[in-house]
Scaffold this active site. Structure first.
Site, PDB file in Angstrom:
ATOM      1  N   ASP A   1      -6.876  -5.622   6.510  1.00 46.16           N
ATOM      2  CA  ASP A   1      -7.257  -4.304   5.989  1.00 46.16           C
ATOM      3  C   ASP A   1      -7.454  -3.306   7.121  1.00 46.16           C
ATOM      4  OD1 ASP A   1      -7.756  -2.378   4.165  1.00 46.16           O
ATOM      5  OD2 ASP A   1      -9.694  -3.135   3.514  1.00 46.16           O
TER       6      ASP A   1
ATOM      7  N   LYS B   1       0.862  -1.181   0.000  1.00 42.72           N
ATOM      8  CA  LYS B   1       0.000   0.000   0.000  1.00 42.72           C
ATOM      9  C   LYS B   1       0.898   1.231   0.000  1.00 42.72           C
ATOM     10  CE  LYS B   1      -4.089  -2.020   2.148  1.00 42.72           C
ATOM     11  NZ  LYS B   1      -5.104  -1.924   3.217  1.00 42.72           N
TER      12      LYS B   1
ATOM     13  N   SER C   1       2.483  -5.994   3.648  1.00 43.52           N
ATOM     14  CA  SER C   1       1.795  -6.910   4.555  1.00 43.52           C
ATOM     15  C   SER C   1       1.915  -8.331   4.018  1.00 43.52           C
ATOM     16  CB  SER C   1       0.319  -6.517   4.674  1.00 43.52           C
ATOM     17  OG  SER C   1      -0.388  -7.422   5.486  1.00 43.52           O
ATOM     18  N   ALA C   2       2.438  -9.225   4.839  1.00 44.20           N
ATOM     19  CA  ALA C   2       2.658 -10.604   4.403  1.00 44.20           C
ATOM     20  C   ALA C   2       1.337 -11.286   4.075  1.00 44.20           C
ATOM     21  CB  ALA C   2       3.400 -11.386   5.475  1.00 44.20           C
ATOM     22  N   TYR C   3       1.336 -12.051   3.000  1.00 41.33           N
ATOM     23  CA  TYR C   3       0.159 -12.835   2.636  1.00 41.33           C
ATOM     24  C   TYR C   3       0.017 -14.035   3.567  1.00 41.33           C
ATOM     25  CZ  TYR C   3      -1.416 -10.771  -1.796  1.00 41.33           C
ATOM     26  OH  TYR C   3      -1.947  -9.946  -2.755  1.00 41.33           O
ATOM     27  N   VAL C   4      -1.220 -14.388   3.887  1.00 40.61           N
ATOM     28  CA  VAL C   4      -1.503 -15.670   4.537  1.00 40.61           C
ATOM     29  C   VAL C   4      -1.663 -16.702   3.425  1.00 40.61           C
ATOM     30  CG1 VAL C   4      -2.572 -14.572   6.537  1.00 40.61           C
ATOM     31  CG2 VAL C   4      -3.994 -15.240   4.574  1.00 40.61           C
TER      32      VAL C   4
ATOM     33  N   GLU D   1     -12.971 -12.382   8.529  1.00 42.07           N
ATOM     34  CA  GLU D   1     -12.673 -13.680   7.934  1.00 42.07           C
ATOM     35  C   GLU D   1     -12.181 -14.659   8.979  1.00 42.07           C
ATOM     36  OE1 GLU D   1     -10.547 -13.827   4.266  1.00 42.07           O
ATOM     37  OE2 GLU D   1     -11.124 -11.797   3.674  1.00 42.07           O
TER      38      GLU D   1
ATOM     39  N   ASP E   1     -14.423   0.903   9.049  1.00 46.43           N
ATOM     40  CA  ASP E   1     -14.835   0.268   7.797  1.00 46.43           C
ATOM     41  C   ASP E   1     -14.705  -1.249   7.866  1.00 46.43           C
ATOM     42  OD1 ASP E   1     -15.800   0.281   5.208  1.00 46.43           O
ATOM     43  OD2 ASP E   1     -13.820   0.380   4.310  1.00 46.43           O
TER      44      ASP E   1
END
Length: 524
Positions: free
Chosen positions: A436, A243, A347-350, A421, A416
């Site tokens: 987010d 981002k 930001s690291a992906y899961v 999840e 927001d």
């Protein structure tokens, strides 16, 4: 009738002199009256503030807590609950015993040396043991996962060779080899039923270091979302969400902005990760700040012609680009380097949905996204009671986790949170992923919040120290740090009102128990 004339008292010089001699005594009498009046007024004000006003508030203002009887764990003892809540910033007692059975104070348990963060993470509240994990309680199984990633790397290298041949590119720098001991692989393998990573996992710091310096080999625009985001792939085949910086640190959102049209802030993503770790939630994927060269790391690595086509040079000779998305992705919202260096968050992906499917569930307390309508929770005073009767909030920890998420969002100023999840594998009792983050309470959560309000472990000080570890300077400005302390106090006061009204057993859900024989506490 004629008006009465005002009489004036005329004194002779002798009488005047006599009165002047007596005036000091008269003045002292007047001062005594003033002192007595002030004492009586002070007593009345004190009685009004400490006795009368609380009774009036309790009688006429009863809507402070909309989720009464959140989780009953025993009979209410309102007098003892109120005693424990007289000073919410200092009552952090926890029944933790040594092997000899004597209570250990926070100072004894944390020690007097080291940084504030080290002392915080040494505190008993940050050493609550979870049950030993069985193999099935980890999100991924090692052999299956490694075989999956090996196939993905092989497919990537094969497609890369085809792309280089078609484009007459001879470079082979983007060919990767899979390393099972990569920090991102260890991160994925460590995800379990309780959190994304364990409290003492040294690999998380290594992952942050790797994301902050490892070479980028590909960039694509994330297809969903309202704001510009890029998915970056690293030389070790790890992935992170980028981002870009859109606003200065001290730039405030105009008061007339509708909240969800504000730019997402990259520094908020970084700060959210550090706050999540300080709160001991561990539900935010690792995030680090980084400067990238948008020509070298994005334009020259991407295989997307759509992305390449939106690069341009600004009148100030800075390299800029934009992308296609729903709202903030027009030319007037382009992102520019200086001249091509750009600050942002990674930001690291899961693990992907193929390996680890996830539920995406609407937040019961979602914000309204129209000017005309309000959500039901905003107009229905019994909404919370209704939600508590519905699956999956009528059992398990789901509603408790929602409260944790609400506290976290309030602290970071995120309005927001329309969805949350959960990993499908862990079912209804799985933890909520806090994705987010650019914008009734558990006992363990409440005790940590109260601990973080103490001078010894003040939240703003801990955040300031933790953020010094990031690559970017001054992730949060001082006003933002101090705002965390103010918001924390507001949370504690809100819970305190509920406890005073309904009693602590009806408001605070016990999720930790003392284990006498082992000298530690355990999460349930």
């Amino acid at each position: 009738m004629l008006p009465r004339r005002k009489k004036r008292l005329l004194l002779s010089p002798g009488k005047t002199q006599s009165l002047q001699q007596q005036s000091p005594g008269i003045m002292w009498m007047r001062r005594d009256r003033l002192v007595v009046t002030l004492i009586l007024a002070t007593g009345f004000i004190a009685d009004l503030y400490f006795n009368i006003l609380p009774k009036v508030q309790e009688k006429y203002f009863k809507n402070d807590c909309t989720c009464q009887d959140f989780k009953t764990t025993g009979e209410s003892n309102s007098s003892s609950s109120r005693d424990n809540w007289q000073n919410p910033s200092t009552d952090t007692r926890l029944p933790i015993t040594s092997e000899a059975g004597t209570l250990l104070s926070a100072q004894t348990q944390t020690g007097a040396t080291g940084s504030q963060l080290q002392r915080l993470f040494s505190h008993p509240l940050y050493n609550i043991q979870t049950p030993d994990l069985r193999p099935e309680e980890y999100l991924l199984q090692r052999e299956e996962t490694l075989n999956y990633y090996i196939r993905k790397v092989s497919r990537w290298n094969r497609h890369q060779r085809y792309y280089n041949t078609a484009a007459n590119i001879s470079a082979t720098a983007q060919v990767v080899s899979f390393e099972p001991e990569s920090s991102w692989v260890k991160f994925h393998m460590g995800i379990n039923r309780y959190a994304l990573y364990s409290r003492d996992d040294p690999n998380i710091d290594q992952l942050l270091k790797d994301m902050g310096k490892i070479d980028i080999i590909n960039a694509v625009v994330k297809p969903s979302g309202h704001h510009l985001k890029l998915s970056l792939k690293f030389q070790d085949f790890g992935k992170a969400m980028f981002k870009p910086m859109r606003q200065e640190r001290d730039e405030e959102t105009p008061e007339d902005f509708f909240y969800f049209i504000d730019f997402q802030r990259h520094n908020a993503e970084i700060a959210a990760f550090h706050l999540d770790r300080i709160l001991d939630f561990r539900r935010v994927p690792p995030v680090v700040g980084r400067f990238i060269n948008i020509t070298k790391d994005i334009l020259n690595t991407t295989r997307s012609e759509d992305l390449k086509s939106v690069f341009f040079t600004s009148p100030a000779n800075n390299v800029c680009f934009f992308a296609k998305c729903l709202y903030m992705c027009k030319t007037e919202y382009a992102v520019c380097g200086n001249p091509d260096m750009l600050e942002g968050s990674l930001s690291a992906y899961v693990p992907g949905l193929t390996l680890a499917p996830r539920f995406s569930i609407p937040n019961p307390w979602i914000r309204s996204y129209t000017f005309a309508n309000k959500e039901e929770w905003e107009v229905n005073p019994h909404y919370c009671d209704t939600i508590k009767q519905l699956y999956p909030y009528n059992s398990g920890n789901r509603l408790l986790n929602i409260i944790d998420m609400a506290i976290f969002d309030f602290l970071i100023g995120n309005m927001d949170r329309h969805h949350y999840e959960i990993f499908t594998k862990f079912g209804d009792d799985g933890f909520l992923l806090h994705f987010d983050n650019a914008r009734g309470v558990k006992q363990s959560t409440l005790l940590r919040l109260k601990l973080l309000s103490q001078a010894e472990f003040r939240l703003s000080d801990l955040m300031r120290e933790s953020l010094l570890r990031d690559n970017l300077p001054l992730v949060l400005t001082e006003p933002h740090l101090l705002a965390l302390d103010r918001r924390l106090q507001r949370i504690l006061k809100a819970v305190q009102k509920c406890v005073k009204k309904y009693g602590e057993p009806h408001v605070v859900a016990e999720d930790i128990t003392e284990t006498q024989q082992h000298g530690h506490v355990t999460a349930r």
